[in-house]
Write a protein that holds these residues in place. Structure first.
Motif, PDB file in Angstrom:
ATOM      1  N   UNK A 101      -4.694   8.224  -4.175  1.00 29.79           N
ATOM      2  CA  UNK A 101      -3.664   8.180  -3.142  1.00 29.79           C
ATOM      3  C   UNK A 101      -3.972   7.170  -2.058  1.00 29.79           C
ATOM      4  N   UNK A 102      -5.239   7.078  -1.656  1.00 30.02           N
ATOM      5  CA  UNK A 102      -5.627   6.109  -0.639  1.00 30.02           C
ATOM      6  C   UNK A 102      -5.457   4.683  -1.153  1.00 30.02           C
ATOM      7  N   UNK A 103      -5.800   4.462  -2.417  1.00 31.87           N
ATOM      8  CA  UNK A 103      -5.608   3.125  -3.004  1.00 31.87           C
ATOM      9  C   UNK A 103      -4.127   2.769  -3.039  1.00 31.87           C
ATOM     10  N   UNK A 104      -3.308   3.693  -3.485  1.00 33.89           N
ATOM     11  CA  UNK A 104      -1.863   3.434  -3.558  1.00 33.89           C
ATOM     12  C   UNK A 104      -1.296   3.156  -2.174  1.00 33.89           C
ATOM     13  N   UNK A 106      -2.750   1.899   0.368  1.00 34.53           N
ATOM     14  CA  UNK A 106      -3.215   0.624   0.918  1.00 34.53           C
ATOM     15  C   UNK A 106      -2.619  -0.579   0.201  1.00 34.53           C
ATOM     16  N   UNK A 107      -2.302  -0.440  -1.083  1.00 32.38           N
ATOM     17  CA  UNK A 107      -1.890  -1.604  -1.864  1.00 32.38           C
ATOM     18  C   UNK A 107      -0.396  -1.681  -2.150  1.00 32.38           C
ATOM     19  N   UNK A 108       0.295  -0.568  -2.233  1.00 31.57           N
ATOM     20  CA  UNK A 108       1.746  -0.622  -2.476  1.00 31.57           C
ATOM     21  C   UNK A 108       2.483  -1.328  -1.339  1.00 31.57           C
ATOM     22  N   UNK A 109       2.194  -1.014  -0.061  1.00 32.15           N
ATOM     23  CA  UNK A 109       2.858  -1.776   1.018  1.00 32.15           C
ATOM     24  C   UNK A 109       2.483  -3.249   1.006  1.00 32.15           C
ATOM     25  N   UNK A 110       1.244  -3.550   0.644  1.00 27.93           N
ATOM     26  CA  UNK A 110       0.837  -4.957   0.561  1.00 27.93           C
ATOM     27  C   UNK A 110       1.646  -5.703  -0.489  1.00 27.93           C
ATOM     28  N   UNK A 111       2.054  -5.005  -1.532  1.00 29.77           N
ATOM     29  CA  UNK A 111       2.766  -5.650  -2.636  1.00 29.77           C
ATOM     30  C   UNK A 111       4.208  -6.005  -2.272  1.00 29.77           C
ATOM     31  N   UNK A 112       4.870  -5.142  -1.479  1.00 29.92           N
ATOM     32  CA  UNK A 112       6.297  -5.370  -1.217  1.00 29.92           C
ATOM     33  C   UNK A 112       6.644  -5.532   0.257  1.00 29.92           C
ATOM     34  N   UNK A 113       5.913  -4.856   1.147  1.00 25.70           N
ATOM     35  CA  UNK A 113       6.285  -4.889   2.564  1.00 25.70           C
ATOM     36  C   UNK A 113       6.129  -6.269   3.178  1.00 25.70           C
ATOM     37  N   UNK A 114       5.101  -7.008   2.745  1.00 21.42           N
ATOM     38  CA  UNK A 114       4.878  -8.337   3.308  1.00 21.42           C
ATOM     39  C   UNK A 114       6.023  -9.277   2.971  1.00 21.42           C
ATOM     40  N   UNK A 138       6.787  -6.419 -10.024  1.00 19.76           N
ATOM     41  CA  UNK A 138       6.082  -5.621  -9.016  1.00 19.76           C
ATOM     42  C   UNK A 138       5.734  -4.236  -9.557  1.00 19.76           C
ATOM     43  N   UNK A 139       6.654  -3.613 -10.268  1.00 16.93           N
ATOM     44  CA  UNK A 139       6.424  -2.283 -10.824  1.00 16.93           C
ATOM     45  C   UNK A 139       5.314  -2.331 -11.867  1.00 16.93           C
ATOM     46  N   UNK A 140       5.371  -3.321 -12.740  1.00 13.34           N
ATOM     47  CA  UNK A 140       4.353  -3.432 -13.783  1.00 13.34           C
ATOM     48  C   UNK A 140       2.982  -3.747 -13.194  1.00 13.34           C
ATOM     49  N   UNK A 141       2.941  -4.577 -12.170  1.00 11.64           N
ATOM     50  CA  UNK A 141       1.662  -4.942 -11.555  1.00 11.64           C
ATOM     51  C   UNK A 141       1.019  -3.741 -10.877  1.00 11.64           C
ATOM     52  N   UNK A 142       1.811  -2.962 -10.123  1.00 15.01           N
ATOM     53  CA  UNK A 142       1.251  -1.794  -9.439  1.00 15.01           C
ATOM     54  C   UNK A 142       0.800  -0.749 -10.446  1.00 15.01           C
ATOM     55  N   UNK A 143       1.569  -0.574 -11.518  1.00 19.08           N
ATOM     56  CA  UNK A 143       1.185   0.377 -12.562  1.00 19.08           C
ATOM     57  C   UNK A 143      -0.117  -0.064 -13.224  1.00 19.08           C
ATOM     58  N   UNK A 144      -0.240  -1.346 -13.533  1.00 16.04           N
ATOM     59  CA  UNK A 144      -1.448  -1.868 -14.177  1.00 16.04           C
ATOM     60  C   UNK A 144      -2.662  -1.722 -13.272  1.00 16.04           C
ATOM     61  N   UNK A 145      -2.469  -1.967 -11.967  1.00 15.66           N
ATOM     62  CA  UNK A 145      -3.575  -1.829 -11.019  1.00 15.66           C
ATOM     63  C   UNK A 145      -4.055  -0.378 -10.958  1.00 15.66           C
ATOM     64  N   UNK A 146      -3.124   0.566 -10.912  1.00 18.31           N
ATOM     65  CA  UNK A 146      -3.489   1.978 -10.889  1.00 18.31           C
ATOM     66  C   UNK A 146      -4.129   2.404 -12.202  1.00 18.31           C
ATOM     67  N   UNK A 147      -3.631   1.873 -13.304  1.00 20.16           N
ATOM     68  CA  UNK A 147      -4.215   2.225 -14.604  1.00 20.16           C
ATOM     69  C   UNK A 147      -5.652   1.712 -14.706  1.00 20.16           C
ATOM     70  N   UNK A 148      -5.899   0.515 -14.200  1.00 17.09           N
ATOM     71  CA  UNK A 148      -7.270  -0.006 -14.197  1.00 17.09           C
ATOM     72  C   UNK A 148      -8.180   0.874 -13.349  1.00 17.09           C
ATOM     73  N   UNK A 149      -7.659   1.336 -12.208  1.00 15.72           N
ATOM     74  CA  UNK A 149      -8.448   2.187 -11.314  1.00 15.72           C
ATOM     75  C   UNK A 149      -8.782   3.524 -11.953  1.00 15.72           C
TER      76      UNK A 149
END
Length: 301
Positions: A101-104, A106-114, A138-149
């Motif tokens: 949850x902390x990773x999500x 920190x990184x989900x807003x970085x992906x789209x909010x900027x 964006x959806x595939x990248x965030x999913x892949x990042x979480x899957x790697x984690x």
């Protein structure tokens, strides 16, 4: 010499050079290449790659924190010659949900909010890329990042189990079930995190909102489930699990992946109830994708 230059007529100082126009003869890579590039950029950015050193600290630290318990378990299993791992593959992500949850957050807003804050979204759409391509990447990248984690520690556990000479067939089955579980978790969490983050261009607000959605929903559901358990109402415990992302994943893997339920009293859903859980998870994933498409239909225009 200076006098001669000053007396030179202005017309003789002007030169027009006709260098001609050469059109582009190279390959035109099109939307597919632009979509892959955006996916790669977003995935790398989720771990701070290609960004400043400061941006790498938190995601890399969380990745290490996610894998450290697995390394400790493997070391204990190998040195003490245990006959089984201390934690099931499907249970690991549930135990470390706070890190995920902390990773999500920190990184989900970085992906789209900027992109929303600095109004760079129209620049993406000025290229051969459409809104669907942007959302998909964006959806595939965030999913892949979480899957790697979430998959990395499972790989550590699996390799350690093989080194400890545990049963190969049993460990391979458990490892495969764990991968299916974290893949579903990554899809669900990525959708929720991106939708919440895309609401506001302020990264700080996005971080707080993602943490609030995950924490409040899980805390509320767990509390009410504990109350239901104290009153021996096992049926309510099962259905209450539909109202939190973490308990949804727990219910699906309990019903279909042979996992032990983390619900109070171990009252996980049956196979029939698990179908409802699975449908809700898939519906939420599709709904999040649809909300993102709607969000970017007019954004920046």
């Amino acid at each position: 010499m200076a006098v001669e230059q000053s007396l030179t007529p202005a017309g003789e100082q002007t030169r027009i050079h006709n260098i001609g126009y050469r059109h582009y003869d190279g390959p035109r890579l099109g939307r597919a290449y632009a979509r892959r590039s955006l996916f790669s950029q977003s995935l790398r950015g989720s771990y701070g790659l290609g960004r400043s050193a400061k941006s790498k600290v938190l995601p890399m630290l969380l990745f290490v924190v996610m894998c450290t318990p697995a390394l400790i378990m493997v070391a204990v299993a190998v040195t003490t010659k245990m006959k089984d791992l201390p934690v099931d593959y499907t249970r690991y992500a549930i135990l470390l949900q706070a890190v995920i949850g902390l990773y999500l957050a920190s990184q989900a807003p970085q992906s789209v909010s900027r992109d929303l804050r600095f109004k760079t979204v129209p620049l993406y759409f000025s290229r051969p890329i459409e809104r669907g391509d942007y959302v998909m990447a964006k959806f595939a990248a965030m999913t892949s990042a979480l899957f790697a984690l979430t998959a990395a520690p499972l790989i550590v556990l699996y390799v350690g189990a093989l080194l400890a000479k545990l049963d190969f067939a049993e460990q391979t089955k458990g490892f495969a079930q764990g991968l299916v579980s974290v893949a579903l978790l990554s899809l669900l969490f990525a959708g929720i995190g991106l939708v919440v983050s895309a609401v506001t261009p302020r990264r700080g607000f996005g971080i707080a909102a993602v943490i609030a959605v995950l924490t409040i929903s899980y805390g509320a559901v767990s509390t009410v489930q504990a109350i239901a358990d104290s009153q021996d109402n096992s049926g309510a415990i099962t259905w209450l699990g539909l109202f939190s992302p973490v308990t949804l994943i727990d219910g699906v893997q309990t019903a279909f992946l042979g996992a032990t339920s983390a619900f109070p009293g171990g009252h996980g859903p049956s196979t029939g109830q698990g179908v409802v859980y699975l449908l809700v998870v898939l519906g939420l994933i599709a709904g999040c994708y649809g909300l993102l498409m709607r969000r970017y239909r007019k954004v920046g225009l």
